[in-house]
Design an enzyme around this catalytic site. Sequence first.
Site, PDB file in Angstrom:
ATOM      1  N   SER A  68     -32.430   2.236  22.601  1.00 21.82           N
ATOM      2  CA  SER A  68     -33.521   2.218  23.587  1.00 21.82           C
ATOM      3  C   SER A  68     -34.544   3.265  23.171  1.00 21.82           C
ATOM      4  O   SER A  68     -34.213   4.211  22.438  1.00 21.82           O
ATOM      5  CB  SER A  68     -32.948   2.594  24.958  1.00 21.82           C
ATOM      6  N   TYR A  75     -27.689   7.250  31.216  1.00 18.56           N
ATOM      7  CA  TYR A  75     -28.267   6.275  30.267  1.00 18.56           C
ATOM      8  C   TYR A  75     -28.848   7.003  29.057  1.00 18.56           C
ATOM      9  O   TYR A  75     -28.581   6.644  27.908  1.00 18.56           O
ATOM     10  CB  TYR A  75     -29.345   5.471  30.992  1.00 18.56           C
TER      11      TYR A  75
END
Length: 250
Positions: free
Chosen positions: A132, A145
């Site tokens: 990401s 995350y």
Amino acid sequence: MLKKKRALVTGSTSGIGLAIARALHAEGAEIVLNGLGDPDEIAALTNEMNATFNGANLLDPSAIAAMMEEIGPIDILVNNAGMQFVSPVEDFPTAKWDAIIALNLTAPFHTTRLAVPAMKQKGWGRIINTASAHSLTASPFKSAYNASKHGIAGFTKTIALELAQTGVTANCISPGYVWTPLIEGQIPDTMAARGLTREQVINDVLLAKQPTKKFVQPEEVGALAVFLCREEAGNVTGANWSIDGGWTAE
Ligand code: NAD
């Protein structure tokens, strides 16, 4: 181009993983789908791609081991399944922290360690980890995350070095915001955490990060995964490929 290659794409019943599976299938790869979801919808996807499906819950290392045993040797491993949770750190539910680390970081470790021996034996393999933009930079309220995605980036570099002389490459793909159920699902929590409306979250939080002011398309991520599987990408390893509309250029 990928005929006779077998590819496992985790989290391929939805979103980015589904687009990667479709892109690899279009190049002739034999696809093993994995993920959660409605059985009828999954059956339709297996028919569409002439694929097999393994529904292992990747939160459970023993289920991962059983899946890898059942599906046998693979040439391409795409560690894509992931989850998100948005909360200030002091309120972050500890069970959510554990689940995010288990799915986003520990599951790729298990699939990788179990897939690598056959790849080394064949002298060819491709490991692609969906990281990401949050593997390179952070946003508030996404502590688990961001930790998991920074972790997968470090893991990927490590295995790229370990496998450098074996014909097996390992790379991260790092999307910015891609319009998928994962993004839709975090909008209500972001509205609550930041006291914003839905439109403000989309325009002032999500797209504010991306200089192009556009969501990345899942198919664009699929095309990058296909490139990394090509023979011509044999010297591309240990890299973290941004596909984020310029977000991490700032
Ligand atoms: P998504 O929610 O559409 O898909 C997630 C997939 O993971 C689904 O197939 C789901 O069934 C599967 N999954 C969830 N929990 C699972 C479990 N316990 N066991 C097995 N499978 C499980 O999400 P997405 O947006 O397509 O995200 C895919 C990956 O891309 C994730 O790793 C995510 O962090 C990453 N990513 C997404 C974006 C984005 O903007 N959407 C941006 C950067 C990175």
